[in-house]
Design a protein around this motif. Sequence first.
Motif, PDB file in Angstrom:
ATOM      1  N   ALA A  99       9.299 -12.498  21.041  1.00 34.36           N
ATOM      2  CA  ALA A  99       9.300 -13.754  21.802  1.00 34.36           C
ATOM      3  C   ALA A  99       9.542 -13.482  23.280  1.00 34.36           C
ATOM      4  O   ALA A  99       8.938 -14.115  24.161  1.00 34.36           O
TER       5      ALA A  99
ATOM      6  N   GLN B 211       6.857 -22.804  11.053  1.00 35.80           N
ATOM      7  CA  GLN B 211       6.666 -22.031  12.277  1.00 35.80           C
ATOM      8  C   GLN B 211       6.813 -20.541  11.981  1.00 35.80           C
ATOM      9  O   GLN B 211       7.671 -20.136  11.188  1.00 35.80           O
TER      10      GLN B 211
ATOM     11  N   ASP C 199       9.906 -23.658  20.307  1.00 39.37           N
ATOM     12  CA  ASP C 199       9.700 -22.356  19.657  1.00 39.37           C
ATOM     13  C   ASP C 199      11.056 -21.797  19.251  1.00 39.37           C
ATOM     14  O   ASP C 199      11.808 -21.274  20.076  1.00 39.37           O
TER      15      ASP C 199
ATOM     16  N   ASP D  62       7.385 -25.757  25.511  1.00 35.48           N
ATOM     17  CA  ASP D  62       6.858 -24.586  24.809  1.00 35.48           C
ATOM     18  C   ASP D  62       7.993 -23.665  24.397  1.00 35.48           C
ATOM     19  O   ASP D  62       7.883 -22.941  23.391  1.00 35.48           O
TER      20      ASP D  62
END
Length: 528
Positions: free
Chosen positions: A366, A357, A301, A297
């Motif tokens: 983030a 993305q 990202d 994950d």
Amino acid sequence: MKAKNWLIGWLIIVGVVLSVFGFWVYKIDPFFHYHKPDIDSYFYTLNNQRSQNDGISKHFDYDALISGTSMVENFRTSEAGKIFGCSFIKVAYSGGSYKEINDNIEKALEANDRLKLVIRCLDMEKFYDAFDVMRLDLGDYPTYLYDNNPFNDVEYLWNRDVIFGRVYQMTLDNDQEGFKPGITKFDDYSRWQSSYVFGIDAIRPKDVTKTDKEQIHLTGEDKEVIKKNIDRNVTSVADEHPDVDFYYFYSPYSVLSWNEWRAAGTLYKMLEAEAYITELIVPHKNIHLFSFNNRTDITTDLNNYKDAPHYACWINSLMLKWMHDGQYQLTEDNYNEYLKQEYDFYTTFDYASVNGQVDYEADFYAAALLNKELTGIDPLDVLNDDKVDVFINGAEYITDDTGRNAIVICHGALERDYNTDLLTDYLMDKGFIGIKFDVNLDDGYNYLCFDGQKIVDHGMVTAYVYDKDKNIVGQVKANYKNLDNEVHQYVIDLSTISGNVTVVLNGGYVDYTGSPDSNFQFSNIYMY
């Protein structure tokens, strides 16, 4: 006779001048070659790893250290100290080989019998280095600072750059009014976080493509090179110091690095090298080896990365927690299963799927989304949670279909006189247009996140975070002239701040000259 006297006199003058310069360098010692820094008299700037790290390791007071390549430069020693209960130094070697990093660790252990914990990154790009490789593309290596030969110290004591670029300037600074002696914090030493932007738009201006190239595999010759490097530069130091705990981790590159290996035909070779290195390391009981590559994950990202290999500082924070808690540790019992999962993912992943993305407008969003894992604290919905008292002024709530407060819409301009009232004081003590609230960061909150949108005229965002002494510890300011009428994302990083803070989100123009019809709105206001 006159010529002889002149020569003797000239030699005496030269000797005196060189002695003065040499003593001057020795006394201030900007590279800590002879002693610890005199932080009561001078300010020492830490900005030269190869020249300063050896002296730091030999002469500073610490019982734990962080070392590695640029993959460790964003670590905060203050954060590591709180987590592990140690006093850390950080001695990074950007682009350094396993040998260079290990040599420093060995010297640190030799010089400091208090050293009990070492955190070190095993940079995956260095897997195939020969055991004696050193980075030599940065100019002449200052080997005279590393050996025990007093005669070649002339290269330091009478070094023009050291004398005039360091010592002379430090002496001038010492005489300036308001001068404060000290030293660069290790939190800031080599830290590059603020110099870059993150996300797919920064990393890949073009689409990611998947290249199906025939893959090569690890050879017996490769294994011989790897084993020699690992034996000499990774495991031997741990074997020689069984009372020291070594926390090693593989650098968690993004999927773009894995895709580059795939495109080069070396993906399988890299996975096999990692498996072989793991097999060599895990039997050593005082080495705690970690791999975070299965946190896909995170590695998928790209908001966590500034380029294919380099992750952001919030990943460093998470890794400290994970290592302390023993998460993602590779042991003799579990490493085969872990590596199988890693192999299955990175050999079958659709690398082109990262195209399109979302790239967060505010990079630290983030970090905010990962903060619950770091601190265990749920996000705080400022406009709707009873745990926070929100004061509203010159504004009103707009609710959504469920009755939840969704927007704070701000009207008009402040009555502030820009000639007499400092804006920061005015917003804190006199008035604001928007919302104001207090929050205790010690509860685990590290980030203030909100959206903002100019609606008409002079509407603009002016957000300040004040500590208990009314000092500004975080801010966002955007002039109405630089704002369009779109919604924009804002994040204020408060991860180094503690205690109670006061937040003011002002959406009105900042003084009485603004239009009374000015309009700005806030939404999605959260503490993470």
